[in-house]
Structure formats: C-alpha cells, structure tokens
Scaffold this active site. Structure first.
Site, PDB file in Angstrom:
ATOM      1  N   HIS A  94       0.829  -1.214   0.000  1.00  0.00           N
ATOM      2  CA  HIS A  94       0.000   0.000   0.000  1.00  0.00           C
ATOM      3  C   HIS A  94       0.856   1.254   0.000  1.00  0.00           C
ATOM      4  O   HIS A  94       1.909   1.318   0.642  1.00  0.00           O
ATOM      5  CB  HIS A  94      -1.036  -0.008   1.126  1.00  0.00           C
ATOM      6  CG  HIS A  94      -0.499   0.063   2.530  1.00  0.00           C
ATOM      7  ND1 HIS A  94      -0.218   1.265   3.164  1.00  0.00           N
ATOM      8  CD2 HIS A  94      -0.245  -0.904   3.440  1.00  0.00           C
ATOM      9  CE1 HIS A  94       0.196   1.022   4.396  1.00  0.00           C
ATOM     10  NE2 HIS A  94       0.199  -0.292   4.586  1.00  0.00           N
ATOM     11  N   ASP A 130       6.151   1.106   6.638  1.00  0.00           N
ATOM     12  CA  ASP A 130       4.735   0.769   6.521  1.00  0.00           C
ATOM     13  C   ASP A 130       4.055   1.769   5.589  1.00  0.00           C
ATOM     14  O   ASP A 130       3.556   2.783   6.038  1.00  0.00           O
ATOM     15  CB  ASP A 130       4.087   0.800   7.913  1.00  0.00           C
ATOM     16  CG  ASP A 130       2.636   0.382   7.907  1.00  0.00           C
ATOM     17  OD1 ASP A 130       2.196  -0.256   6.926  1.00  0.00           O
ATOM     18  OD2 ASP A 130       1.932   0.696   8.884  1.00  0.00           O
ATOM     19  N   GLU A 133      -5.228   1.977   2.788  1.00  0.00           N
ATOM     20  CA  GLU A 133      -5.119   0.748   3.582  1.00  0.00           C
ATOM     21  C   GLU A 133      -5.246   1.025   5.067  1.00  0.00           C
ATOM     22  O   GLU A 133      -5.863   0.252   5.811  1.00  0.00           O
ATOM     23  CB  GLU A 133      -3.782   0.058   3.289  1.00  0.00           C
ATOM     24  CG  GLU A 133      -3.625  -1.331   3.922  1.00  0.00           C
ATOM     25  CD  GLU A 133      -3.165  -1.330   5.368  1.00  0.00           C
ATOM     26  OE1 GLU A 133      -3.320  -2.364   6.037  1.00  0.00           O
ATOM     27  OE2 GLU A 133      -2.655  -0.276   5.847  1.00  0.00           O
ATOM     28  N   GLU A 134      -4.650   2.117   5.518  1.00  0.00           N
ATOM     29  CA  GLU A 134      -4.614   2.392   6.948  1.00  0.00           C
ATOM     30  C   GLU A 134      -5.997   2.667   7.536  1.00  0.00           C
ATOM     31  O   GLU A 134      -6.183   2.619   8.749  1.00  0.00           O
ATOM     32  CB  GLU A 134      -3.683   3.577   7.248  1.00  0.00           C
ATOM     33  CG  GLU A 134      -2.226   3.331   6.880  1.00  0.00           C
ATOM     34  CD  GLU A 134      -1.556   2.264   7.736  1.00  0.00           C
ATOM     35  OE1 GLU A 134      -2.223   1.708   8.628  1.00  0.00           O
ATOM     36  OE2 GLU A 134      -0.370   1.989   7.519  1.00  0.00           O
ATOM     37  N   ASP A 153       3.204  -6.399   3.576  1.00  0.00           N
ATOM     38  CA  ASP A 153       2.853  -5.304   4.491  1.00  0.00           C
ATOM     39  C   ASP A 153       3.238  -5.649   5.923  1.00  0.00           C
ATOM     40  O   ASP A 153       2.524  -5.323   6.861  1.00  0.00           O
ATOM     41  CB  ASP A 153       1.352  -4.991   4.397  1.00  0.00           C
ATOM     42  CG  ASP A 153       0.967  -3.727   5.162  1.00  0.00           C
ATOM     43  OD1 ASP A 153       1.874  -2.922   5.462  1.00  0.00           O
ATOM     44  OD2 ASP A 153      -0.224  -3.556   5.480  1.00  0.00           O
ATOM     45  N   HIS A 172       3.596   3.132  12.786  1.00  0.00           N
ATOM     46  CA  HIS A 172       2.664   4.251  12.969  1.00  0.00           C
ATOM     47  C   HIS A 172       3.236   5.339  13.878  1.00  0.00           C
ATOM     48  O   HIS A 172       2.492   6.005  14.596  1.00  0.00           O
ATOM     49  CB  HIS A 172       1.322   3.765  13.545  1.00  0.00           C
ATOM     50  CG  HIS A 172       0.546   2.879  12.640  1.00  0.00           C
ATOM     51  ND1 HIS A 172      -0.717   2.426  12.938  1.00  0.00           N
ATOM     52  CD2 HIS A 172       0.839   2.355  11.434  1.00  0.00           C
ATOM     53  CE1 HIS A 172      -1.169   1.655  11.967  1.00  0.00           C
ATOM     54  NE2 HIS A 172      -0.222   1.605  11.037  1.00  0.00           N
TER      55      HIS A 172
END
Length: 469
Positions: free
Chosen positions: A288, A300, A334-335, A362, A432
């Site tokens: 992603h 990520d 995606e998140e 991922d 994140h």
C-alpha cells in the site's frame, strides 16, 4: 459413454486453458511433472537472485524508496502528499515502460489531526506526548480539563464504571501482541464513552518506546457518544499508572483540533507485464502506498510497495515474460481498513476466476524468513516446491496464513493468498510513529525480499498449470 466423453473433454479443456486439474488421481499424476517443471526454473531463479542481490539491481528498491520517501514524505488518506505520491508512482511506472499503467479511482476517508497537545497539570506540570487517533473528534476549542482514571484493561474499566464518569480514561494495558492489544486502540474510545468518560488516552500499541506515541485508526459506534481519543507513550502511561496507584489525583488538559472532511478522491496505481499465453489470468503483487501522517511511511508500507514494483522491474530487466499477467497494485487507503482494496475487489470480483494468486507485502521488509500462504493443501505443496528455488539465499519456509488487509477480500472467496514473512521483531517499535523513516530500512534486506517476491510471483505466473483451489 456420454459421461466418459464429457469427462475427457473437460480434462482436455482445462489443460488448454491453464486451469488446475481436479481430483486426487489427476493431482498425483501431475505432481511429479509439476515438481520437475518447478525444478526447471532453477536457473531463472538464480538469475533473479543474482540480479537483485549481487548485480546491477542491487539496492535499487532501497534507493528508489529513499528518493520517494524523502521527496514525498508521509501520505495520509485524503492528503495532498498522498495525491503527490500517486502521481509520482504513475509517472515512474510509465517511464520504466511497464504495460497498462493506469489509475483506478477510489473514494477514501479524509481526516486531519490538526494541532494537539496534552498537559498534566497535577500533581505536577508535565507535557504528555500524544498522537490523535484516526477519525477522532476534536475537543472543544478551549480543550478538556479533567481528572484521570487509569485502568489496565477493559475488565477493570467495567468494574470501575462509576468512577469513569466525567473523567479522562487512561489505558495502561500491557503489550501482549499487536493482534491482541490493538483492540484497545480500536475500541478504547467507545468503551470509555459507554462509561461516561469525556476522553480517552491509550498506551501506544508497541513493545518498545523512547517516549514515542504511535497512531492508528479507531472506530466509533453510532449509538455511543464520540469522545476525543489519542495514543500516549508507554512511559507516560506507566508514569500515570504509578502515580494513580499511590492514590494521588491526576489532572490533565487535552486539546485536539482534529477535523473530518467528506471522502476524498484517490486512486489505486496499477501496472502490468502482460502474460504471453494466458493474459487474462493474473498473478497480483502488491503493497500500500498510503501511510500515516508521521515519519515517512518507509517501513509501513513503502518497503512492501517498492519490492512489489521491483518484482516487475527485475523480470523486465531479464527479458522475461511469464505466461500469465503479472499485475502490480499499489493500494490506497489501507490504513483506514483497506478502503482502496475493498473498492478494487468490488470492481474486479466478477473476474475472480482469473486471479491465480494475490500477494501482499505489508509486514516490513526486514530479513525475509519465508512466505505465509493460504490455499488448498495441493496448492501448498506446489508452493513448498517453489520455495525450494530460494535455497541459495536460505529463504524456503512456508507458514500458515497468507492474508493481509488488502488481499483478504480475495482470500475469503477462495483465491490463494501469500504474504511476505520477515524477522519483524522490531517492526512494532516503529509502526505508525515518527520513527518510521528510511533509517529503519536496510538495503541488503530489501534486496533479499525483492528476490523472494520476484521468484515466487514469476514462477506461479509462468507455470503451465494454475494453483489448485
């Protein structure tokens, strides 16, 4: 007689269309042939490995990602940075000469965190590091000043519901695993609101911290009041738990300027190497392109996206063209729960029989250890043989479960799914957070990941028979 003729006709038709043969006897008959066929890819696998790990393409995926991450930065759903990233990749894929490069429209959530801070006023003045959680509502303009209730679990919150009313609930839950502990981030605000809390602060979902909060998406319920919610660092959560355990009152001022806008226009990026014999059949590789709005989104999922691009690049460099179409998809949104992937699935599920396998990277691009796989036992046996081609780099393991947020729609409908497995011991250290930058990435590890991804996707795309379902 008619029945025998029909069976013979179907058998011949399946061979001609590159579809898997059904029935245990047929499988046993072809399994040795398939073994020999896969073993015949040894030289091609070595060529891919040599090019990716030792040759002219060495470090290419890392260098491409570095330019991208440093130039574009973080790429939150609905943001200008994500728009820039999508346009950047569209141009890059076209310039490389890949086929059918195009954008497929998607509607994605558009949330912005705005200005945010938290300050402990009592028993002393202390600035609390926070990152608002995705879709959080804002505080009133003047902020929220309230006493804190610290709990270590949902069960403790339920037992102390009467104490929670009018307070800021602070969760200091221990980290067990991401899959188990992430429910506090996802559901923390709702459970606190049910108890009458005015806000929630959640210990970041990470096993390690250097005073670094981690963000992520959270979910409200329509019948529960929406309260502001953010993650705090492990250190601040534990500090407030210690103070609270001594019976000392904690007062916190929280101010969050988060805004939610109407869904924004976005795109999934798509590029292909069209198959030479069965162009309608698809082997899909993906990662992603979106990320959170902190760090650079390098781990990520910049790494996963760029080794998926690298798979097509390596195959093109070697002048290879598999029998089936190798399709790269760089997902958006995606998140926020696989928003772009879900819309892609709705658009293409009418052709689900054409998808041979869906592959998603991922979980970071650290040292690869093997491949997660979901599919039939017969298909798993074939995948085990394919992984033997990676003996030169000692990455041959097959693990259970090859799903992922962006491919689960297909896997649940019976399409075989694969996910790259790596040594991710430190993945959730940076996940994140502001720490997700290019410094986390290692070029030699990305080379190995690209080699695994390319060998597996190419062999599946080029084998005469499809993976059995």
């Amino acid at each position: 007689m008619k029945c025998l003729f029909l069976i013979a006709f179907i058998h011949l038709l399946l061979q001609c269309t590159g579809k898997p043969l059904s029935g245990d006897d047929s499988y046993r008959k072809i399994s040795e042939d398939v073994k020999r066929e896969i073993a015949g890819y040894s030289d091609i696998a070595k060529a891919i490995i040599n090019l990716a790990v030792y040759g002219n393409a060495q470090n290419r995926s890392y260098e491409r990602l570095a330019v991208f991450a440093d130039t574009v930065g973080p790429r939150l759903s609905g943001s200008k940075n994500l728009d820039l990233a999508i346009k950047y990749m569209f141009s890059a894929l076209q310039e490389e000469g890949l086929e059918n490069v195009h954008l497929e429209p998607v509607k994605v959530p558009h949330w912005e965190r705005g200005e945010e801070f938290a300050l402990m006023l009592a028993p002393r003045s202390h600035s609390i590091s926070i990152l608002g959680l995705g879709s959080s509502v804002p505080t009133p303009p003047e902020g929220i000043t309230a006493e804190v209730l610290v709990v270590s679990s949902f069960d403790e919150l339920y037992k102390r519901t009467e104490e929670a009313k009018g307070k800021i609930v602070v969760y200091n839950q221990p980290y067990i695993s991401y899959g188990e502990t992430v429910r506090y981030r996802a559901q923390g605000a709702v459970e606190a609101a049910k108890a009458g809390a005015v806000a929630s602060l959640i210990r970041s979902i990470t096993p390690f911290s250097i005073n670094s909060p981690h963000t992520g998406w959270q979910y409200y319920q329509s019948n529960v009041p929406k309260i502001p919610t953010a993650c705090i660092s492990v250190e601040d959560a534990e500090m407030m738990a210690r103070i609270s355990s001594q019976g000392t009152k904690i007062i916190v001022k929280l101010k969050m300027g988060a805004k939610t806008y109407p869904d924004a226009n976005s795109f999934n990026n798509v590029a292909e190497i069209v198959g030479s014999k069965y162009p309608d059949q698809v082997v899909l590789v993906s990662g992603h392109l979106d990320s959170w709005d902190v760090g650079q989104g390098a781990m990520d999922d910049g790494g996963g996206a760029f080794i998926s691009w690298e798979a097509l690049s390596l195959i093109k460099d070697l002048g290879l063209r598999p029998k089936r179409t190798l399709r790269l998809v760089l997902w958006t949104g995606e998140e926020q729960g696989g928003v772009g992937a879900e819309q892609y699935y709705q658009l293409h599920k009418g052709n689900i029989s054409n998808f041979d396998i869906v592959m998603e990277s991922d979980e970071g691009t650290f040292m690869p250890t093997g491949l997660g796989f979901t599919g039939s036992d017969k298909a798993r046996g074939i995948m085990k043989e394919i992984m033997q081609l990676l003996q030169p780099i000692n990455v041959t393991a097959i693990y259970e479960s090859g799903g992922g947020t962006d491919i689960d729609y297909w896997v649940k409908d019976g399409v075989p799914g694969a996910s790259l497995r790596v040594d991710r011991n430190k993945y959730f250290w940076f996940h994140h957070s502001q720490g997700d930058t290019m410094t986390v990435q290692d070029p030699s590890q990305m080379n190995l990941c690209a080699a695994v991804w390319t060998v597996v996707s190419y062999v599946i795309a080029d084998m005469e028979e499809r993976l059995p379902r």
